[in-house]
Design a protein around this motif. Structure first.
Motif, mmCIF file in Angstrom:
data_model
loop_
_atom_site.group_PDB
_atom_site.id
_atom_site.type_symbol
_atom_site.label_atom_id
_atom_site.label_comp_id
_atom_site.label_asym_id
_atom_site.label_seq_id
_atom_site.Cartn_x
_atom_site.Cartn_y
_atom_site.Cartn_z
ATOM 1 N N SER A 1 0.850 -1.190 0.000
ATOM 2 C CA SER A 1 0.000 0.000 0.000
ATOM 3 C C SER A 1 0.883 1.236 0.000
ATOM 4 N N GLY A 2 0.266 2.387 -0.280
ATOM 5 C CA GLY A 2 1.019 3.629 -0.277
ATOM 6 C C GLY A 2 0.169 4.761 0.289
ATOM 7 N N PRO A 3 0.780 5.708 1.001
ATOM 8 C CA PRO A 3 2.221 5.748 1.247
ATOM 9 C C PRO A 3 2.651 4.807 2.361
ATOM 10 N N LEU A 4 3.945 4.478 2.348
ATOM 11 C CA LEU A 4 4.599 3.799 3.450
ATOM 12 C C LEU A 4 5.565 4.771 4.102
ATOM 13 N N TYR A 5 5.998 4.442 5.297
ATOM 14 C CA TYR A 5 7.118 5.155 5.898
ATOM 15 C C TYR A 5 8.256 5.141 4.879
ATOM 16 N N ALA A 6 8.946 6.250 4.708
ATOM 17 C CA ALA A 6 9.911 6.401 3.624
ATOM 18 C C ALA A 6 10.983 5.317 3.637
ATOM 19 N N ALA A 7 11.448 4.933 4.818
ATOM 20 C CA ALA A 7 12.489 3.904 4.881
ATOM 21 C C ALA A 7 11.953 2.552 4.428
ATOM 22 N N SER A 8 10.694 2.256 4.732
ATOM 23 C CA SER A 8 10.084 0.999 4.286
ATOM 24 C C SER A 8 9.955 0.988 2.771
ATOM 25 N N GLU A 9 9.432 2.088 2.225
ATOM 26 C CA GLU A 9 9.258 2.181 0.780
ATOM 27 C C GLU A 9 10.621 2.134 0.069
ATOM 28 N N GLY A 10 11.600 2.799 0.648
ATOM 29 C CA GLY A 10 12.929 2.805 0.065
ATOM 30 C C GLY A 10 13.589 1.439 0.098
ATOM 31 N N PHE A 11 13.354 0.670 1.147
ATOM 32 C CA PHE A 11 13.941 -0.664 1.242
ATOM 33 C C PHE A 11 13.410 -1.562 0.127
ATOM 34 N N VAL A 12 12.108 -1.451 -0.148
ATOM 35 C CA VAL A 12 11.524 -2.249 -1.223
ATOM 36 C C VAL A 12 12.041 -1.781 -2.583
ATOM 37 N N ALA A 13 11.968 -0.475 -2.828
ATOM 38 C CA ALA A 13 12.266 0.067 -4.162
ATOM 39 C C ALA A 13 13.753 0.122 -4.481
ATOM 40 N N VAL B 1 4.371 -13.990 -5.832
ATOM 41 C CA VAL B 1 4.027 -12.823 -5.021
ATOM 42 C C VAL B 1 4.379 -13.184 -3.582
ATOM 43 N N ALA B 2 5.451 -12.597 -3.081
ATOM 44 C CA ALA B 2 6.026 -13.025 -1.802
ATOM 45 C C ALA B 2 5.244 -12.521 -0.599
ATOM 46 N N MET B 3 4.682 -11.325 -0.716
ATOM 47 C CA MET B 3 4.049 -10.712 0.453
ATOM 48 C C MET B 3 3.179 -9.551 0.023
ATOM 49 N N ILE B 4 2.086 -9.346 0.753
ATOM 50 C CA ILE B 4 1.306 -8.113 0.646
ATOM 51 C C ILE B 4 1.601 -7.323 1.914
ATOM 52 N N TYR B 5 2.214 -6.161 1.743
ATOM 53 C CA TYR B 5 2.667 -5.380 2.894
ATOM 54 C C TYR B 5 1.861 -4.083 2.978
ATOM 55 N N LEU B 6 1.255 -3.863 4.125
ATOM 56 C CA LEU B 6 0.374 -2.721 4.332
ATOM 57 C C LEU B 6 0.914 -1.815 5.431
ATOM 58 N N GLU B 7 0.504 -0.555 5.366
ATOM 59 C CA GLU B 7 0.735 0.373 6.471
ATOM 60 C C GLU B 7 -0.558 1.146 6.663
ATOM 61 N N SER B 8 -1.164 0.985 7.829
ATOM 62 C CA SER B 8 -2.460 1.622 8.063
ATOM 63 C C SER B 8 -2.615 1.942 9.542
ATOM 64 N N PRO B 9 -2.863 3.211 9.864
ATOM 65 C CA PRO B 9 -2.885 4.381 8.999
ATOM 66 C C PRO B 9 -1.516 4.638 8.374
ATOM 67 N N ALA B 10 -1.537 5.227 7.175
ATOM 68 C CA ALA B 10 -0.298 5.491 6.458
ATOM 69 C C ALA B 10 0.437 6.678 7.070
ATOM 70 N N ASN B 11 1.730 6.631 6.974
ATOM 71 C CA ASN B 11 2.595 7.701 7.465
ATOM 72 C C ASN B 11 3.000 8.583 6.278
ATOM 73 N N PRO B 12 2.675 9.875 6.251
ATOM 74 C CA PRO B 12 2.123 10.684 7.342
ATOM 75 C C PRO B 12 0.664 11.105 7.132
ATOM 76 N N THR B 13 -0.026 10.546 6.142
ATOM 77 C CA THR B 13 -1.337 11.084 5.756
ATOM 78 C C THR B 13 -2.493 10.562 6.585
ATOM 79 N N ASN B 14 -2.279 9.455 7.333
ATOM 80 C CA ASN B 14 -3.328 8.794 8.110
ATOM 81 C C ASN B 14 -4.360 8.082 7.230
ATOM 82 N N ALA B 15 -4.054 7.855 5.962
ATOM 83 C CA ALA B 15 -4.963 7.113 5.085
ATOM 84 C C ALA B 15 -5.058 5.661 5.556
ATOM 85 N N LEU B 16 -6.277 5.126 5.559
ATOM 86 C CA LEU B 16 -6.533 3.773 6.052
ATOM 87 C C LEU B 16 -6.615 2.774 4.911
ATOM 88 N N VAL B 17 -6.132 1.566 5.165
ATOM 89 C CA VAL B 17 -6.218 0.457 4.220
ATOM 90 C C VAL B 17 -7.353 -0.466 4.662
#
Length: 437
Positions: free
Chosen positions: A138-150, A190-206
């Motif tokens: 999901s997006g957004p993720l904490y920047a370090a999490s998103e960066g680790f994947v990408a 497909v190894a994993m579905i990784y979520l962040e909810s609420p998202a950092n920093p927007t508080n968007a819910l998954v």
């Protein structure tokens, strides 16, 4: 006289540890009660009411055969893992007590602790992803999490497909179909579905339930992991909605005093065991002293989070009507029907971390931040003190501008984590800082 001396010098027989109790008279004990003693018996530590800090690198085996059996479990030759304490890269008393208590909060079978939240997330992903695999997130993720994947996993042949936090079941079906096709083309899975909810920093819910249903229909056996740092462990229990693994930065609400860094995951043993095996190899387990501090913090986490949540509701009621505030990303004032529906089904409280959009841009936000007196200008969240930061130029600075624009991480967004100070004092502080904008 001889009898008295003999009596005084004769060792008292050691009592056996009491079995752990999770209920009384058929009534399950609440997590807040279990935090005071679950997983620890004073009998094992000379009667000490609180668990001591076990500062040791290794543990003595009761016999050579026992040592062999422990290593058979650790190396995977025998299922079930170690049956005792072996070496502090693998386990330790403070860590095991902490893991037992963390599992209680999420209703999980097992838990693991790590030296930081990002250590937990990185080892989790590496335990499941191989070359050619795809991670859906999901997006957004904490920047370090998103960066680790990408940026990091991509170096080893792992790709990703992302989707916006509020995606519907139909949108999720399309995303998973795309991910499966991508994995097939790469010779992976497909190894994993990784979520962040609420998202950092927007508080968007998954919508975790929708993700679970889409996964069950298309990718049975693929684990769903979720970063629950913003609301857990008090205001959300994602395992109840269908997530398989829940991750935390324990630095935040669980630690709660801005004096330590740690992380954890929890879930069923079948999901946790592969991560444990990689942690045993790499290290990254939380140290005994930090584990001990977290045990202390868990005793008050419910009280601290309740107070912070009440404060945030009062502060946001003030900010919502302020003429220099353009909007709020606060779960107590959701305006989108889709997000409100997810909140009603998934959340037990609105939390105390939110985003405030100040009229203007970076300059106006900086002026506001520089004039705060009670609230501290610092990254992180979930502490006893109120913290404020500017994600676009701080925690999410490394995120490409186009990605920030897509995710709503704008130059006029300030992230605030409300602490346990007096709410009226905080309102006065925000009021005077906004006057300078």
């Amino acid at each position: 006289m001889t009898d008295a001396v003999n009596a005084a010098t004769t060792p008292t027989p050691r009592r056996k540890p009491k079995p752990a109790k999770r209920e009384i008279g058929g009534r399950p004990l609440k997590p807040s009660t279990l935090m005071m003693g679950h997983g620890y018996d004073p009998v094992l530590s000379e009667g000490s009411l609180k668990a001591p800090i076990f500062l040791t690198s290794t543990f003595a085996f009761e016999s050579a055969a026992a040592g062999k059996r422990h290593f058979e479990g650790i190396t995977g030759i025998r299922e079930g893992g170690a049956e005792g304490l072996v070496y502090s890269r693998f386990n330790g008393p403070n860590q095991e007590i902490l893991e037992d208590r963390l599992a209680v909060w999420d209703g999980a079978e097992d838990a693991l602790t790590f030296s930081s939240g990002m250590t937990a997330i990185c080892i989790l992903m590496m335990a499941y992803a191989s070359a050619g695999d795809v991670i859906v997130h999901s997006g957004p993720l904490y920047a370090a999490s998103e960066g680790f994947v990408a940026k990091t996993l991509s170096r080893f042949g792992v790709t990703y497909v992302d989707f916006p936090a509020g995606a519907t079941r139909e949108e999720l079906d399309a995303v998973l179909a795309k991910a499966r096709a991508q994995a097939d083309a790469q010779g992976g899975k497909v190894a994993m579905i990784y979520l962040e909810s609420p998202a950092n920093p927007t508080n968007a819910l998954v919508d975790v339930e929708a993700v679970r249903d889409a996964r069950d229909a298309a990718l049975a056996g693929t684990p769903i992991a979720i970063d629950n740092t913003f609301l857990g462990p008090l205001w959300a229990r994602p395992l109840d909605q269908g997530a398989d693994i829940v991750a935390y930065s324990l630095t935040k609400y669980v630690g709660g005093h801005s004096d330590l860094v740690a992380g954890s995951i929890a879930g069923a043993k079948k999901w946790i065991n592969p991560v444990r095996a990689l942690r045993n190899t790499m290290g990254g387990i939380v140290d005994p002293h930090t584990a001990w501090m977290l045990l202390r913090s868990l005793e008050t986490v419910e009280l601290r989070m309740q107070r912070a949540g009440e404060n945030a509701a009062k502060v946001c009621a003030f900010l919502r009507d302020h003429p220099k505030v353009e909007g709020l990303g606060y779960l107590g004032f959701i305006t989108d029907p889709r997000q409100q529906d997810i909140y009603d089904r998934h959340c037990l409280g609105a939390g105390s971390t939110f985003s405030v959009f100040i009229k203007g841009g970076e300059a106006e936000c900086f002026r506001f931040l520089d004039n705060l007196t009670i609230a501290k200008l610092a990254v992180s969240l979930g502490g006893t003190e109120t913290l404020a930061s500017h994600p676009a130029s701080m925690t999410h600075l490394s995120v490409p501008q186009a990605r920030k624009d897509l995710l709503g991480i704008t130059d006029n967004l300030v992230r605030i984590s409300v602490g346990i100070e007096d709410a009226d004092d905080l309102i006065a502080d925000f009021a005077q800082a906004l006057e300078t904008v």
